[in-house]
Structure formats: C-alpha cells, structure tokens
Design a protein around this motif. Structure first.
Motif, PDB file in Angstrom:
ATOM      1  N   MET A  42      32.212 147.170  13.413  1.00  0.00           N
ATOM      2  CA  MET A  42      33.598 147.511  13.035  1.00  0.00           C
ATOM      3  C   MET A  42      33.615 148.613  11.981  1.00  0.00           C
ATOM      4  O   MET A  42      34.663 149.123  11.616  1.00  0.00           O
ATOM      5  N   ARG A  43      32.448 148.922  11.433  1.00  0.00           N
ATOM      6  CA  ARG A  43      32.270 150.010  10.454  1.00  0.00           C
ATOM      7  C   ARG A  43      33.033 149.792   9.148  1.00  0.00           C
ATOM      8  O   ARG A  43      33.329 150.760   8.442  1.00  0.00           O
ATOM      9  N   THR A  44      33.369 148.565   8.866  1.00  0.00           N
ATOM     10  CA  THR A  44      34.062 148.312   7.594  1.00  0.00           C
ATOM     11  C   THR A  44      33.083 148.276   6.429  1.00  0.00           C
ATOM     12  O   THR A  44      33.505 148.282   5.269  1.00  0.00           O
ATOM     13  N   LEU A  45      31.782 148.201   6.730  1.00  0.00           N
ATOM     14  CA  LEU A  45      30.790 148.161   5.646  1.00  0.00           C
ATOM     15  C   LEU A  45      30.210 149.536   5.347  1.00  0.00           C
ATOM     16  O   LEU A  45      29.347 149.665   4.490  1.00  0.00           O
ATOM     17  N   TYR A  46      30.664 150.538   6.091  1.00  0.00           N
ATOM     18  CA  TYR A  46      30.076 151.865   5.917  1.00  0.00           C
ATOM     19  C   TYR A  46      30.323 152.413   4.511  1.00  0.00           C
ATOM     20  O   TYR A  46      29.503 153.137   3.964  1.00  0.00           O
ATOM     21  N   SER A  47      31.473 152.083   3.967  1.00  0.00           N
ATOM     22  CA  SER A  47      31.812 152.618   2.645  1.00  0.00           C
ATOM     23  C   SER A  47      31.921 151.488   1.642  1.00  0.00           C
ATOM     24  O   SER A  47      32.529 150.446   1.919  1.00  0.00           O
ATOM     25  N   PHE A  48      31.333 151.694   0.485  1.00  0.00           N
ATOM     26  CA  PHE A  48      31.270 150.654  -0.533  1.00  0.00           C
ATOM     27  C   PHE A  48      32.642 150.186  -0.962  1.00  0.00           C
ATOM     28  O   PHE A  48      32.860 149.014  -1.243  1.00  0.00           O
ATOM     29  N   ASP A  49      33.577 151.070  -1.011  1.00  0.00           N
ATOM     30  CA  ASP A  49      34.886 150.713  -1.546  1.00  0.00           C
ATOM     31  C   ASP A  49      35.938 150.498  -0.473  1.00  0.00           C
ATOM     32  O   ASP A  49      37.129 150.549  -0.737  1.00  0.00           O
ATOM     33  N   TRP A  54      33.710 144.742   2.512  1.00  0.00           N
ATOM     34  CA  TRP A  54      32.342 144.334   2.183  1.00  0.00           C
ATOM     35  C   TRP A  54      32.323 143.114   1.283  1.00  0.00           C
ATOM     36  O   TRP A  54      31.370 142.358   1.238  1.00  0.00           O
ATOM     37  N   LYS A  55      33.397 142.894   0.558  1.00  0.00           N
ATOM     38  CA  LYS A  55      33.399 141.788  -0.404  1.00  0.00           C
ATOM     39  C   LYS A  55      33.295 140.432   0.282  1.00  0.00           C
ATOM     40  O   LYS A  55      32.874 139.462  -0.319  1.00  0.00           O
ATOM     41  N   LYS A  72      35.679 146.615 -14.256  1.00  0.00           N
ATOM     42  CA  LYS A  72      35.521 145.749 -13.084  1.00  0.00           C
ATOM     43  C   LYS A  72      36.881 145.245 -12.591  1.00  0.00           C
ATOM     44  O   LYS A  72      37.077 145.056 -11.382  1.00  0.00           O
ATOM     45  N   ALA A  73      37.785 145.048 -13.519  1.00  0.00           N
ATOM     46  CA  ALA A  73      39.140 144.648 -13.112  1.00  0.00           C
ATOM     47  C   ALA A  73      39.806 145.768 -12.313  1.00  0.00           C
ATOM     48  O   ALA A  73      40.636 145.525 -11.437  1.00  0.00           O
ATOM     49  N   HIS A  74      39.412 146.987 -12.610  1.00  0.00           N
ATOM     50  CA  HIS A  74      39.939 148.137 -11.867  1.00  0.00           C
ATOM     51  C   HIS A  74      39.255 148.284 -10.502  1.00  0.00           C
ATOM     52  O   HIS A  74      39.910 148.467  -9.474  1.00  0.00           O
ATOM     53  N   LEU A  75      37.907 148.172 -10.491  1.00  0.00           N
ATOM     54  CA  LEU A  75      37.140 148.427  -9.271  1.00  0.00           C
ATOM     55  C   LEU A  75      37.217 147.295  -8.255  1.00  0.00           C
ATOM     56  O   LEU A  75      37.212 147.524  -7.048  1.00  0.00           O
ATOM     57  N   ARG A 128      34.775 145.192  -7.947  1.00  0.00           N
ATOM     58  CA  ARG A 128      33.375 144.985  -7.547  1.00  0.00           C
ATOM     59  C   ARG A 128      32.486 145.190  -8.761  1.00  0.00           C
ATOM     60  O   ARG A 128      32.946 145.651  -9.816  1.00  0.00           O
ATOM     61  N   TYR A 129      31.210 144.863  -8.575  1.00  0.00           N
ATOM     62  CA  TYR A 129      30.259 145.131  -9.662  1.00  0.00           C
ATOM     63  C   TYR A 129      30.090 146.637  -9.855  1.00  0.00           C
ATOM     64  O   TYR A 129      30.348 147.433  -8.957  1.00  0.00           O
ATOM     65  N   ARG A 130      29.649 146.990 -11.020  1.00  0.00           N
ATOM     66  CA  ARG A 130      29.489 148.410 -11.327  1.00  0.00           C
ATOM     67  C   ARG A 130      28.134 148.910 -10.836  1.00  0.00           C
ATOM     68  O   ARG A 130      27.179 148.140 -10.718  1.00  0.00           O
ATOM     69  N   LEU A 131      28.055 150.175 -10.580  1.00  0.00           N
ATOM     70  CA  LEU A 131      26.829 150.794 -10.084  1.00  0.00           C
ATOM     71  C   LEU A 131      26.425 151.918 -11.024  1.00  0.00           C
ATOM     72  O   LEU A 131      27.283 152.600 -11.576  1.00  0.00           O
ATOM     73  N   ARG A 132      25.152 152.087 -11.181  1.00  0.00           N
ATOM     74  CA  ARG A 132      24.657 153.273 -11.882  1.00  0.00           C
ATOM     75  C   ARG A 132      23.159 153.409 -11.611  1.00  0.00           C
ATOM     76  O   ARG A 132      22.558 152.561 -10.940  1.00  0.00           O
ATOM     77  N   GLY A 133      22.563 154.438 -12.155  1.00  0.00           N
ATOM     78  CA  GLY A 133      21.142 154.643 -11.993  1.00  0.00           C
ATOM     79  C   GLY A 133      20.407 154.548 -13.313  1.00  0.00           C
ATOM     80  O   GLY A 133      20.922 154.020 -14.300  1.00  0.00           O
ATOM     81  N   PHE A 134      19.172 155.028 -13.305  1.00  0.00           N
ATOM     82  CA  PHE A 134      18.294 155.193 -14.463  1.00  0.00           C
ATOM     83  C   PHE A 134      17.474 153.953 -14.807  1.00  0.00           C
ATOM     84  O   PHE A 134      16.269 154.001 -14.813  1.00  0.00           O
ATOM     85  N   GLY A 135      18.090 152.825 -15.135  1.00  0.00           N
ATOM     86  CA  GLY A 135      17.306 151.633 -15.476  1.00  0.00           C
ATOM     87  C   GLY A 135      17.949 150.842 -16.587  1.00  0.00           C
ATOM     88  O   GLY A 135      19.074 151.135 -17.014  1.00  0.00           O
ATOM     89  N   ALA A 136      17.214 149.821 -17.063  1.00  0.00           N
ATOM     90  CA  ALA A 136      17.758 148.925 -18.095  1.00  0.00           C
ATOM     91  C   ALA A 136      18.149 149.726 -19.334  1.00  0.00           C
ATOM     92  O   ALA A 136      17.436 150.640 -19.748  1.00  0.00           O
ATOM     93  N   ARG A 137      19.284 149.348 -19.943  1.00  0.00           N
ATOM     94  CA  ARG A 137      19.741 150.049 -21.154  1.00  0.00           C
ATOM     95  C   ARG A 137      19.622 149.159 -22.381  1.00  0.00           C
ATOM     96  O   ARG A 137      19.623 149.651 -23.491  1.00  0.00           O
TER      97      ARG A 137
END
Lengths: 228, 449
Positions: free
Chosen positions: A214-221, A225-226, B39-42, B44-53
């Motif tokens: 269904m391609r609903t997981l293609y994009s994170f947002d 996906w939740k 997170k209340a805005h997104l 979902r959990y937040r994403l980033r790179g680099f490593g432990a801060r």
C-alpha cells in the motif's frame, strides 16, 4: 585428488570444501550429479558457472546460496536458506524446503514442488519463486522486488513492509503484514500464472490473490507507520 | 513564611532568592521541555545522526602510567615500537596492517561516494583497511582500498558474490554500538537514484533496514552461515562478527563458538548517520566497559578463542583512547566519527548552510538530513563537490598516522617495544566508577609491598 568422473561426484569420502572446489571447476554447460551427500550443508555455494548440478537426495542449509549462474536440482528436500542471494541461474527442489527460501534473492528462478517454512522470499530483491505447496509466517517480509507465487496457503504476516515485489497466493492467507493489501489477480495475471505453473510441472490453483504494497510506509511521516 | 499555604510560601522564597524565578528545573530542564514539545509536534520519536551526546563513563577516567625507575622507558622520539597488527590469524590470508587502527563500516548512501573513496585511499596510504557498509561495495572504494572489509548486514543491500570474493575480510554485522538491537536508517533525502539502484529500493523511500538476518536467526544457524561464507571464499579470508556492546560476555562467547575469526565490538559511543535519538543515549554500554567484558569473555574460553582477535570501536578520538583500549585487551580498533571529522565533518566553513539546518559547526549532528554542508553525509552533487577527494584522503592518512604516533609515544613511555605490549598494568583509574568497570586500581590506592 578428487575428480569428476563421467559427470558424477561421489561425495561420500569428500569434504564439503572438496565438493565445492570441484563444482567451482565446472565450465558453462557441464552437467554433474552429486551422490551420497546425506543432506550436507553449504553445497554448491558461491558458484558463477552456468553448469547443471543435480543433487541426489536431500540438501542441507544454503544449497545454491550466493550463486550467479548454475542450475541446481535437488531430488529430495532442502534445508534453510536454500538459494539465498541467488543472482542468476535456478534452484529446483522436488520436496519441501526449510525457512528462508530465496532470502535476499536478486535474480534467477526457484521452483519448489512442496512447501516451505517461515520467511520464504524474505528481502527478495528480484527473481521469481514458485512454491507448489504452502509457505510459513513472515514470508516476503520486506520484499523489495521480484515475484513470489504460492499455490497453497500463506502463513501469518504475509508481505509485511513489502516494497515493490509482487506476491500471488492460490490458497488461504492467514493474515497480511503491515502495509500489505490483497486484491484478486487480473485475468491476464491468472492466465500468465497458470502457464507459469504448468511450465514448471506445478498444478495451478483455481485462482490467485495478488498481494502488493500500500506504500504507506514509504515515508516516515506519512502517519500510517505508527501502527506497524 | 509562617503561612501553611505552599503557594504563598513559594512566592515568598522567590522574593528572597532573585534567581529562583528564572532557575531551570533540574528534572524538566529547558532541553527536556524542548524535547517533549518537539515530540508533541512530530507525533513520533526524534531522529538525528552522529552518536550519543550524554556524558558517559569514559576512557578519560583512566590514565597511563609510564616507566620510571621500576622499568625502563624507550626513547620516545626514535626507538622502534612496532604497530604491526594482524586480524583473522586463523584464515589463510589474514588482514595484516601496519597500524592498529582501521576505518569502521559506514555505508555508501549514508556517506557520499567521495567520502567513501577518500577513506579507502587514506587507509591504504598508512597500510590499514577500510570497511564497506549497509549499501554494498563501491567500485571506487574497492580500487582505493588495498584491504577492504565487506560487511554482511541483515539487509544485504548490494551484497553480491562477486564483491564477496574480491573482499579481504567479511564482517557479519549483528549490531552497532549507536543502536544495538535496531536496524539501519536512511531517510529518503539520501536515497538518490544511484543509492536506490544499489539497494534495489524505490528512489526517495525512507529506508529502514531490518535488524534480524534473513537467512539465520540464532548462533546455531550462524555456525552454518559462517561456513557458507567460508565455502564461497574458499576459507581464504577472515570472517568477523560485529556486535553492538550490550550483553557483551554472552554475545562474544557465542560469536566465537559460532566460528568467528575476530570479534568486532562497538561501544555505545559509536556513531551513526541516522537513528531514533533515544537509542543513542540510552542503549548499550560504554566502550571502556565493553572492551573489558569482551576480553574476559575471550580469555574464559581457553583454546576455543585462541587466534580470535578483538577489534573495538565506539567514540575513539585520539591515540590516547587507542592506547587505553589496547591496554584493556583490544587487538585493534576502528574509527568512524573521528575519520569523518578528519574529512571535514563539523568544520567551520559554509556556516550559513549549518545555520539553515538549525545548527552550527562543532555541534552539527544532522547527517540524517542529507544536507551535510561539507559534502560527507550527502548524496547532493553540489554538496559532495565541496569535498576534495585528494585533500580528504590526505587528511584521513594524516589522522591515522598521528593517532598511531600517539599510541607509539605512550607505549614507548611505558617501556613497550610494541603497541600490543600495553596491558592493564599500564593503567590507573581516576574515578571509582572507572575502577569498578575495568578492574583497574584507583590511582592512589596502590599498597606498597
């Protein structure tokens, strides 16, 4: 030193390395039959030649794994990971196969007359798999490309998180995985699948159900996906 | 102040302490408040790179104790101190390195092709290896790398028998230190046409890699998987198993029992180009603790682990870290983040591009966005063009060279003619926590005999 005699390799006294070394020496078009393997693991792996290799009896894990070219036939059953990462060529199994058949397969063809365990076609990236019987749970998990045809039933979570691959099921589907959807196969697909089965000596079912993404997981947002 | 009404009392306290009204709450600090609101805005959990801060117990809590009268130092600037390192000694052709430091696995996709190629050239120039990643082997990377370790990951993106058979070692990846127990992540901005084709994925998809291998599940199967890889490579090259540092003792023992020629252990300080944020700071154990557990696990196995090397990674910054890890039992180390910093990561150039990402040089962890201002963690051609291949390769070489010189300097000061002669006896702990984690005596507690 072990040799191929009149297209026959008696494996009874040979190590797995010796068997594979002999197979690695085959030329395109060569035909060879392996006997007395007693379901040994890791036979016919890492081969590039376009030879025809027949294994008398059962094969263990990873038969025809990591291959690009050979046509391998197993006259009995095969273990887990058969034809894993197959790039071209084929594997044909007269009996049943364990889990992970054709895992990460990229090209070529796999035909199994019997049934397979869980995770059949997991992470397939291409190629064509035909299973005459049924498949276990999580089959075609994260399948990316290619085609998986199941004439019997499919276990739970079929096609979970699949991308562009296409699945056809002749029997019952225990449950679909996240983001998978089932629709009746088109008349054109039905005709092509019937011919495909018959060409490989497999009795086709009366009809097929197509399973696609269904391609609903293609994009994170995308939101869906939740629930996965 | 005599009122039983708490509100009135607090107000009175605030009047007495002029800073109280603006003092942040220790538990719900400004950073925590911002995190919750994001997170209340997104949703979902937040994403980033680099490593432990977060601050972790680290190798900084150990110090090296050089020679004095009780043992003789070597001449620090000139006496020979071997750095030759061999990994996978049980294989027909092990990795034979001039230095004890390699480049860790990082994918083409997460990194630009120029970055991957530069790492290969730099590593080759000092006689060491680099490692592929979750995106297959680039031809340019293979050509640039005299010794190249080929990762076998759960996704098997770009994994082919041809590349396997032209590799110098295989690394079966079970986990990584930044997010043990979770698969890789490559957001759609970096899944360019080329990257998508290499991984057999739709272009632009947010790619979340599996964590479980598709064709084996537990250590009993892994025994057979390792044998399959040996058959495909005719037993010529080492087969290594990489673990994220978590349940170290059991995992190391199982990796060895499964037939690994070397164990690669990545501590929780290890980097990544993209991850759910909380995994990096709150999963796994620090590199300093992990190496000690792994060494004890290997030594507890007797003959079974003979000839099995331990390669350690995760937050290694300089030769001092390398020396301490070798002293704690590592046979070699790999660097990832430090190598990228040598390439130019977080360099104060193109400041406006950092600002556009909402960050600044020195604090950037936006590898996941694909908009790396210095052309390393990107697939955008105009950004990648900012990374000059020759100069980047030279900086990689220089860093590896400098780190090795630092290790050799410390080894000589301890009277060691090989960096591999460094031992726990050459260390003292500077904190009770570090002493408890490593078994190294706390400085000042040595009892005269």
């Amino acid at each position: 030193m072990a040799t191929v005699t009149e297209g026959l390799i008696d494996c009874a006294e040979l190590s797995t390395r010796e068997v594979n070394t002999l197979l690695r020496g085959l030329a395109d078009g060569d035909q060879v039959r392996l006997t007395n393997l007693d379901a040994r693991h890791n036979i016919a792996v890492g081969l590039h030649c376009q030879a025809q290799i027949t294994i008398d009896g059962d094969a263990g894990y990873y038969v025809a794994g990591l291959c690009d070219g050979p046509d391998v036939v197993v006259t009995g059953h095969a273990g887990n990971g058969a034809a894993e990462n197959l790039q071209s060529g084929s594997l044909t199994v007269a009996g049943d196969v364990g889990a992970g058949l054709a895992a990460t397969m990229r090209g070529g063809r796999v035909v199994v007359a019997g049934s397979t365990g869980a995770r059949c076609g997991v992470l397939m990236k291409g190629g064509d798999v035909l299973v005459g019987g049924s498949v276990g749970a999580f089959s075609a998990f994260m399948m990316q490309r290619g085609r998986l045809v199941i004439c019997g039933d499919a276990g739970e979570h079929l096609g979970d998180s699949l991308y562009e691959g296409k699945i056809f099921v002749g029997g019952e589907i225990a449950s679909l995985g996240a983001d998978a959807q089932a629709t009746p196969a088109t008349a054109e697909e039905e005709a092509e699948l019937r011919a495909h089965c018959e060409a490989h000596g497999v009795t086709p079912p009366s009809s097929f159900t197509a399973v696609t993404s269904m391609r609903t997981l293609y994009s994170f947002d995308a939101g869906a996906w939740k629930s996965s | 102040m005599t009122s039983s009404n708490g509100t009135i009392q607090s107000a009175a306290l605030a009047l007495e302490d002029p800073t109280l009204g603006t003092s942040p709450n220790a538990l719900f600090s400004p950073a925590v408040i911002a995190d919750i609101q994001e997170k209340a805005h997104l949703g979902r959990y937040r994403l980033r790179g680099f490593g432990a801060r977060r601050e972790l117990p680290s190798l900084d809590d150990l110090t090296i104790i050089p020679a004095g009268l009780s043992r003789m130092a070597l001449e620090g600037y000139r006496e020979h101190c071997s750095a030759t390192t061999v990994i996978g000694t049980r294989a027909e052709v092990p990795l034979t390195l001039d230095i004890p430091i390699g480049i860790a696995g990082m994918s083409y996709g997460a990194l630009s092709a120029t970055a991957k190629t530069a790492l290969g050239r730099g590593a080759t120039a000092v006689g060491t290896f680099t490692t592929t990643g979750d995106g297959g082997m680039l031809d340019a990377e293979r050509e640039a790398s005299k010794q190249l370790v080929y990762q076998c990951l759960p996704s098997r993106y770009g994994f082919t028998v041809q590349d396997l058979q032209r590799a110098d070692a295989v690394e079966i990846v079970v986990g990584q230190g930044a997010k043990p127990g979770t698969g890789g992540l490559l957001l759609g901005a970096k899944v360019s046409g080329e990257v998508a084709e290499a991984r057999s994925l739709p272009e632009g998809v947010d790619q979340r890699s599996p964590v479980r291998h598709p064709d084996w599940l537990g250590p009993d199967d892994l025994v057979i998987k390792i044998e399959e890889l040996r058959e495909a490579t005719q037993g010529r090259i080492p087969i290594m198993v990489k673990l994220g540092a978590a349940r170290v003792v059991d995992d190391v023992r199982l990796a060895v029992k499964s037939g690994a020629d070397a164990v690669v252990l990545d501590g929780m300080e290890g980097g990544t180009a993209a991850s759910p944020e909380m995994l990096m700071d709150h999963t796994g154990i620090p590199t300093m603790a992990a190496v000690v557990e792994a060494r004890r696990a290997l030594d507890s196995m007797g003959e079974v682990s003979e000839g099995v090397q331990l390669v350690v990674s995760g937050g290694i910054r300089h030769g001092v870290d390398v020396a301490k890890l070798l002293a704690l039992g590592a046979d070699a180390v790999t660097i990832g983040t430090a190598a990228l910093i040598a390439l130019n990561c977080n360099k104060p150039v193109f400041a406006e591009d950092y600002a556009a990402l909402g960050t600044a040089p020195g604090a950037c962890h936006h590898c996941h966005t694909g908009r790396c201002p210095v052309g390393i963690a990107t697939q955008e051609p105009e950004l990648e063009a900012r990374l000059d291949l020759e100069e980047a390769a030279l900086r990689t070489k220089h860093l590896l060279q400098a780190l090795t010189m630092e290790v050799q300097m410390l080894a000589r000061a301890c009277g060691k003619s090989s960096v591999h002669h460094l031992s726990p006896e050459d260390l003292r702990a500077l904190s009770p926590a570090a002493s408890a984690m490593t078994g190294i005596p706390l400085a000042g507690t040595a009892i005269p005999t």
